[in-house]
Enzyme design. Structure first.
Site, PDB file in Angstrom:
ATOM      1  N   ASP A  50       0.855  -1.193   0.000  1.00 51.99           N
ATOM      2  CA  ASP A  50       0.000   0.000   0.000  1.00 51.99           C
ATOM      3  C   ASP A  50       0.887   1.237   0.000  1.00 51.99           C
ATOM      4  O   ASP A  50       2.040   1.172  -0.444  1.00 51.99           O
ATOM      5  CB  ASP A  50      -0.949  -0.030   1.210  1.00 51.99           C
ATOM      6  CG  ASP A  50      -2.285   0.657   0.923  1.00 51.99           C
ATOM      7  OD1 ASP A  50      -2.265   1.831   0.508  1.00 51.99           O
ATOM      8  OD2 ASP A  50      -3.338   0.043   1.112  1.00 51.99           O
ATOM      9  N   HIS A  89       2.088   1.990  -3.214  1.00 55.76           N
ATOM     10  CA  HIS A  89       1.155   2.916  -3.849  1.00 55.76           C
ATOM     11  C   HIS A  89       1.631   4.356  -3.812  1.00 55.76           C
ATOM     12  O   HIS A  89       0.843   5.280  -4.002  1.00 55.76           O
ATOM     13  CB  HIS A  89      -0.225   2.806  -3.184  1.00 55.76           C
ATOM     14  CG  HIS A  89      -0.879   1.478  -3.367  1.00 55.76           C
ATOM     15  ND1 HIS A  89      -2.118   1.173  -2.844  1.00 55.76           N
ATOM     16  CD2 HIS A  89      -0.474   0.363  -4.032  1.00 55.76           C
ATOM     17  CE1 HIS A  89      -2.437  -0.078  -3.169  1.00 55.76           C
ATOM     18  NE2 HIS A  89      -1.457  -0.580  -3.876  1.00 55.76           N
TER      19      HIS A  89
END
Length: 419
Positions: A242, A265
């Site tokens: 993430d 991310h």
């Protein structure tokens, strides 16, 4: 003794420097409890019953050592986790402590339980927690292993049809309502969810961390900052499933620099305003970041139902190596793209600077400023942006909706800001 290193954006160099940080961290730990340091008294978890075989629960030994150090009259007590392997069930280390500063020195391996069942009857969002401590210094050459695979296998994100799937899993290290504190030199791996949470803190110094989890692991952010002020993050390497670093609501004066990010991310502000609340985020500075193969570069994402502001944000000196969506502002964020009805409200995003960006994009739209038709993005500055496609023969473009601002110097791809 100086216990800091400088991070270079070359990953191999960063790995070498991280190894140096581990050596320096050990030297710092030894110095903290040396006879020459008259103010230091050490509380070794081994003296409080830790078995250190990696299978016996040592959480009570940790808890007892903490309570002894926290209640000590000495100026700089230190809790020592030596070079052994410790299984630790969920535990909260509470302040305030009598000492002006308290050291938590992790030299060994700290393991989470390998089964979610260990959290039955407990808060499933946390594993190791420091709450209400001032002058806390967590450091050392050790490893914090969240052993998150059991949680990932029942994640609602990846297994939505699984009966009893979970959307909430433990953060490896929670720093809650701490002041004048630091986190240095630790290696984190495989947290069940976020690795490090900074919540309600004032004055945090975070550096020389290595954070790793599989690219497919759900919601394993590296560091998340929420409702905190005056936070410095520097010289860290993050590769997870993430955001490498995410910034939540009610944050200000955040300084992030010298970061290696990927996989993951990217670096995100948000998402903000999901519950329709008043958002207040300002004075965020991100610089000297190397992003490799991430699904986003730098982004600000807000829900239309939110109110308030994001302002005074600077992203400077970033290098992108085959990154999807290098620059994103999204004021129409939604869990399912296009599924949220357009509203007349929104979080005002203003005074955002993107300067000195270089490298390659793996998507054709490298600059995407998707701003609200009701609450426009204003005072956006693009300066010295040179992005090219990671794919031969592809031409990069920009996409703007209701985004106002200025460009200076060369900006590639061609900008689309309204003046």
């Amino acid at each position: 003794m100086a216990c800091s290193i400088y991070y270079l954006t070359n990953i191999k160099t960063a790995m070498g420097h991280f190894a140096l940080a581990l050596i320096l961290g050990l030297a710092c730990a030894i110095f903290a409890c040396s006879k020459s340091n008259e103010d230091a008294i050490c509380f070794d978890v081994m003296d409080y019953g830790a078995v250190c075989d990696g299978t016996t629960d040592d959480s009570q030994a940790f808890f007892k050592a903490w309570n002894a150090a926290c209640s000590s009259e000495t100026e700089n007590p230190s809790i020592i986790i030596p070079k052994q392997t410790f299984l630790v069930n969920p535990v909260v280390f509470r302040g305030p402590c009598k000492a002006k500063n308290i050291n938590f020195l992790i030299l060994g391996r700290v393991l989470a339980p390998d089964s979610p069942q260990a959290w039955e009857g407990l808060d499933p969002s946390q594993w190791l927690v420091f709450h209400g401590v001032s002058g806390l210094r967590v450091s050392g050459s050790g490893l914090i292993d969240g052993r998150g695979n059991g949680w990932w296998e029942q994640s609602c994100r990846d297994h939505p049809d699984l009966e009893g799937c979970t959307s909430l899993a433990p953060t490896a290290l929670n720093l809650i309502s701490c002041k004048r504190s630091s986190l240095k030199d630790i290696h984190f791996v495989n947290s069940s969810q976020t690795h490090v949470l900074i919540m309600g803190c004032d004055g945090m110094d975070i550096g020389n961390l290595m954070i790793q989890a599989p690219e497919i692991s759900p919601n394993t952010d590296g560091i998340h900052i929420q409702a905190s002020n005056d936070v410095i993050i520097s010289n860290i390497t993050v590769g997870t499933g993430d955001d490498c670093i995410s910034i939540g609501d009610s944050t200000s004066n955040i300084y992030i620099s010298n970061v290696g990010c990927g996989p993951g991310h990217g670096i995100s502000i948000g998402s903000l305003g999901k519950s329709g609340n008043m958002v207040q985020v300002e004075n965020i500075h991100v610089s000297k970041v190397y992003l490799k193969g991430t699904t986003n570069g730098v982004r600000i994402k807000t829900w239309q139902v939110g109110k308030g502001y994001v302002r005074g944000v600077t992203f400077k000196d970033l290098y992108f190596d085959s990154v999807e969506n290098p620059i994103i502002i999204d004021q129409n964020y939604c869990n399912i793209r296009g599924a949220c009805k357009e509203l007349q409200s929104g979080v005002h995003i203003s005074d955002v600077v993107f300067i000195n960006f270089y490298g390659t994009s793996s998507t054709d739209v490298a600059i995407n400023l998707n701003c609200s038709r009701s609450v426009a993005c204003t005072e956006i500055l693009l300066k010295s942006i040179q992005l090219t496609s990671a794919s031969i023969g592809h031409t990069l473009t920009s996409n703007c909706t209701n985004a106002f601002g200025y460009t200076f110097g060369m900006v590639q791809p061609q900008p689309c800001l309204q003046i």
